[in-house]
Design a protein around this motif. Structure first.
Motif: not given
Length: 704
Positions: A482-488, A646-667
Motif C-alpha cells: 500500500n505504501y509503494l502504491s501511494a508513491i507510484g 532526521i525525521s520529524g512531524l509537520v502537525h496538521i494544526s500548523t498547516m495553511d488550510d483545513y486538511y482532510i485525510y484520504d486514507q485510501d490514497r494516503s494523502v
C-alpha cells in the motif's frame, strides 16, 4: 533426604493442591533446619525456571497448560505488551489486561484466546520486578513532584515526596530508585538518586541510555580478577594441535574506528581454477571457559553495545582489545575455516581447525575502496596488496552473484549515518554512510563462513545455535504494498512471498527520492532475525542454514558456536543421547537470552543515535531544510531531512488550510485550496522544536 525429583513428582501430581511453605514442610515431614533450607532451594529453582509460582496468598502453584511464566515488554505505543517465555514463546497482552505489571517484569500469564497468530494472555501475578531504577524528567508540584520516564514503554509517572527530591531542579533529567511499585489505587513512588542535568546537555545522553536500558557498564571484580590471570601473549604451549598460518598473507579489514578485530581473511587462486578462502576467527573459547566468571558475565551481557563514541564490551578489554584481538604483527589463536569455492560460488571442500595466525596488515575500508578507484595515496599505502585485494574482489563478485541468483536480499543500506561528535559530545555533523566494495567483500566472506558452519551441524543433526529469520507476515507485506502504491510503485505479491521479490523491488527503486524510507519500511515489514536451536532457515539471506560464527569477541552466540565446534572436532560428531538432551536444553536458554540482549543493545544504540540527532537539530531551530514526506497521517506529515536521515512531524494544526485525510490514497487534501500532500513530496520545512524527553522533532512547512 528431600530431593528435587521427589518435590517435582508431588507438585505435578494430580493429588496436589496449592500449599504454603509450612504445609510443604509438614507434607515432607521436614523438621531439621538444613532439610527445610534444601526444600526452599528446590522451590526457588523451580520458580526461577518458570515451572511454579507463588500466588498472592503465598501458596505454590504449578504452571499448567493455560499458564505461562515470562518477561513482559510493553510497546512504545502503550496499547500492547508481549510476554517472552524461557522457551522463546511469545504471548500478546493488551495493556488493559496487564494488571499492575511494568515493563520487564517477570509475570504469570493466563492464556485466554488468540491475538492474530499469537496466543493472547492476561497477567495474573507479578513474580519479580524487572526495573529498580528509571530515568526521566523531574517535575515539581509544590510539596511533591513527579518523574516522567523517558521510556514510553513505562506506563506510569512516578510520585516523589519532598524528602526524596535530592536537589533536583524543575525540568532536569534524573535517575530515580523505585521505592514502591504501582497498585490498583496508587501511583508508583521513587526517590531521586542522581541528577544528570538538563536534557539539552549532551553529557546526559550516555547515562540516560545506560539507565533506561539497564546496561552493564563496569565488570564485577571477580570477572576482572579472572581476566587478569590470562596471559597477554600467545605462549608455545598454546600452539599444540594447531595449524600454523603465520607465514600466510592474512589481513583484517575494518572501519577506521574499530577497536577489536575478531575476523581476518586470506584468499588464493588454486591450480584447478577454484578459490581458497580462509576465514580466521579469534579463538575466544580457548580463553573463556564454560561456567567461568568471564563466561557467566558474557552470557548475562549477550553482546557488546556500540554507542557512537564508546563501547560497552561483552568481555573485559584485557581480552577484547588484547590477546583475543587479531592485531597486526602479533601471534593470535584462531578457529580457522578454509573453504574451496568453485566459479559458481559453491563450497566444494572445507576444513575447520584450531590455528594460529599473525595478521600481515590491518586494512581500513576507506583505503581499500580508494585503491580500487585508483587513488594514488592509497596505492602508496597498500599498493603491494593490490593483486591480493583484486582477487578478493573477484571472489566477492562470484559469491554475491550466487546469492543474487538464489534470491537473497542484497541491497539494503539501511539509512546508516556517521555521527561526528566534538570533545563535549555535541553532534557536529551527520554524514550518510555508504558501503563500498571493501565492506561488501567482508560481508560476503562472513556470510559464506556462517552458512558453511551452520550446514555442518544441520546435516549431522547435532544440537546447535542457528541464526533464523522467518517469512514476513502477509499483513505487513500488504502495508508495504500500500505504501509503494501511494508513491507510484506497483508490487505484485504471490501467495508465498520470496526474498527475490523484495530484492527486485530494491533494484527497481534504486535512486528513488524515498529510497531510504522504502528500505526502512521493508526492514520493518520483515520479522526480526533471532537465535534458535531449531533451523528454519534465514529468509532475508535466502540461506538454507545460517549461524553467527564470526564475532565471538562481541557476540555470545558466536562464542557458543566455537565451543560446539571444538566439541564436534574432539568427538568427531558423536554425542550420546544424554549429551544431546542436555545440549538442547542449554542451547534453548542461550538462544532466548542472546536474542533478548541483542534486542536491548539495538534499542540502546537507536536511542543514542536519536538523542545525538536531536542534539544536532536543536542548534538549527528556525533553519530551513529540504525534506521529503515519508508518511501521511490524519494528524500531519512525517518528513525527513534529505541526506541526514532526521525525521520529524509537520502537525496538521500548523498547516495553511483545513486538511482532510484520504486514507485510501494516503494523502492530505486542503478543503479550500485543494492542495494535496502525498508521500514522496519534496518540501522546504523549518525546524520549530526539538525535544529530547519526548524524542520528537517538529517542523513547519515554509512556502516557496
Amino acid at each position: 533426604m528431600i530431593t528435587r525429583k521427589i518435590v517435582e513428582k508431588y507438585l505435578f501430581s494430580k493429588i496436589y493442591t496449592p500449599k504454603i511453605l509450612k504445609e510443604l514442610y509438614k507434607k515432607f515431614n521436614l523438621r531439621k533446619k538444613d532439610e527445610k533450607s534444601k526444600l526452599r532451594q528446590i522451590l526457588n529453582e523451580l520458580m526461577s525456571e518458570g515451572k511454579i509460582f507463588r500466588d498472592s496468598r503465598g501458596r505454590f502453584r504449578t504452571v499448567k497448560e493455560n499458564l505461562v511464566v515470562g518477561n513482559i515488554e510493553f510497546t512504545r505505543s502503550g496499547t500492547l505488551a508481549f510476554v517472552w517465555t524461557e522457551a522463546g514463546d511469545e504471548i500478546a497482552v493488551p495493556v488493559e489486561k496487564a494488571g499492575n505489571a511494568m515493563h520487564k517484569d517477570k509475570v504469570v500469564v493466563e492464556i485466554i484466546g488468540k491475538w492474530y497468530e499469537l496466543p493472547e494472555g492476561r497477567v495474573l501475578r507479578v513474580l519479580e520486578r524487572g526495573l529498580n531504577k528509571i530515568v526521566g524528567t523531574f517535575q515539581p508540584r509544590g510539596r511533591f513532584a513527579y518523574i516522567i520516564p523517558d521510556d514510553p514503554k513505562i506506563q506510569y509517572d512516578f510520585y516523589v515526596p519532598v524528602e526524596y527530591f535530592g536537589h533536583a531542579k524543575p525540568g532536569e533529567k534524573v535517575v530515580a530508585q523505585i521505592l514502591r511499585y504501582p497498585s490498583a489505587t496508587r501511583n508508583p513512588v521513587a526517590r531521586v538518586v542522581e541528577v544528570l542535568g538538563f536534557a539539552d546537555d549532551p553529557s546526559t545522553d550516555f547515562p540516560t541510555v545506560v539507565v533506561k536500558h539497564d546496561l552493564p557498564v563496569e565488570f564485577p571484580e571477580t570477572v576482572l580478577k579472572e581476566a587478569a590471570k590470562i596471559p597477554e601473549k600467545v605462549t608455545p604451549s598454546d600452539l599444540k594441535e594447531r595449524k600454523d598460518f603465520r607465514d600466510e598473507i592474512i589481513v583484517t579489514i575494518d572501519g577506521p574506528d574499530a577497536r577489536d578485530f575478531d575476523d581476518a581473511v586470506s584468499v588464493k587462486k588454486l591450480s584447478n581454477g577454484n578459490y581458497e578462502l580462509g576465514v580466521h576467527i579469534a579463538d575466544v573459547s580457548y580463553y573463556v571457559k564454560e561456567n567461568s566468571e568471564l563466561d557467566k558475565e558474557a552470557f548475562k551481557r549477550g553482546t557488546s553495545v556500540y554507542l557512537i563514541d564508546r563501547v560497552l564490551p561483552m568481555l573485559p578489554f584485557k581480552l577484547s582489545h588484547g590477546v583475543c584481538s587479531l592485531v597486526q604483527g602479533e601471534d593470535r589463536l584462531v578457529m580457522s575455516l578454509i573453504m574451496e569455492i568453485d566459479k559458481n560460488g559453491e563450497v566444494v571442500d572445507f576444513e575447520v581447525t584450531p590455528g594460529v595466525i599473525r595478521s600481515y596488515r590491518r586494512l581500513i575500508y576507506d583505503d581499500v575502496n580508494a585503491l580500487f578507484k585508483g587513488d594514488k595515496i592509497a596505492q602508496e599505502k597498500i599498493g603491494e596488496l593490490r593483486n591480493f585485494l583484486e582477487l578478493m574482489r573477484e571472489l566477492k563478485d562470484i559469491l554475491r552473484n550466487a546469492r543474487r541468483k538464489r534470491g537473497a536480499i542484497l541491497d539494503i543500506e539501511g539509512g546508516e549515518v556517521k555521527i561526528v561528535l566534538d570533545e563535549k559530545g555535541r553532534t557536529v555533523d551527520i554524514i550518510p554512510r555508504a558501503r563500498g566494495e571493501a565492506e561488501i567483500i567482508i560481508e560476503e566472506f562472513m556470510i559464506k563462513a556462517n552458512e558453511t558452519i551452520a550446514e555442518i551441524f544441520h546435516h549431522m543433526d547435532i544440537p546447535f545455535v542457528y541464526r533464523v529469520h522467518e517469512q514476513p507476515d502477509p499483513d505487513t507485506i500488504l502495508q508495504l504494498k500500500n505504501y509503494l502504491s501511494a508513491i507510484g510503485v506497483n508490487l505484485k505479491l504471490p501467495k508465498k512471498i520470496q526474498p527475490k521479490i523484495l530484492q527486485d523491488l530494491l533494484e527497481r527503486t534504486e535512486g528513488h527520492p524515498l529510497r531510504s524510507s522504502i528500505e526502512r519500511l521493508l526492514v520493518r515489514s520483515m520479522k526480526r532475525a533471532v537465535y534458535s536451536p531449531v533451523n528454519i532457515g534465514h529468509f532475508g539471506l535466502a540461506s538454507f542454514a545460517y549461524t553467527h560464527f564470526t564475532s565471538p569477541i562481541r557476540r555470545y552466540p558466536d562464542l557458543v558456536v566455537h565451543r560446539l565446534l571444538r566439541n564436534f572436532l574432539k568427538s568427531k560428531g558423536k554425542f550420546s543421547k544424554k549429551e544431546i538432551k542436555v545440549l538442547n536444553k542449554k542451547l534453548t536458554k542461550i538462544a532466548v537470552q542472546s536474542s533478548k540482549r541483542e534486542r536491548v543493545a539495538d534499542e540502546a544504540e537507536w536511542d543514542y543515535i536519536a538523542l545525538k540527532k536531536i542534539d544536532y537539530i536543536s542548534r538549527h531551530i528556525g533553519d530551513v531544510f529540504d525534506v521529503v514526506v515519508t508518511s501521511v497521517t490524519k494528524f500531519g506529515l512525517f518528513v525527513e531531512i534529505i541526506d541526514k536521515y532526521i525525521s520529524g512531524l509537520v502537525h496538521i494544526s500548523t498547516m495553511d488550510d483545513y486538511y482532510i485525510y484520504d486514507q485510501d490514497r494516503s494523502v492530505l487534501i486542503g478543503s479550500k485550496s485543494g492542495k494535496i500532500y502525498k508521500i514522496g513530496d519534496k518540501l522546504k520545512a523549518k525546524v520549530v522544536n526539538a525535544d529530547k524527553t519526548r524524542m520528537q522533532i517538529d517542523f513547519e512547512i515554509v512556502e516557496e
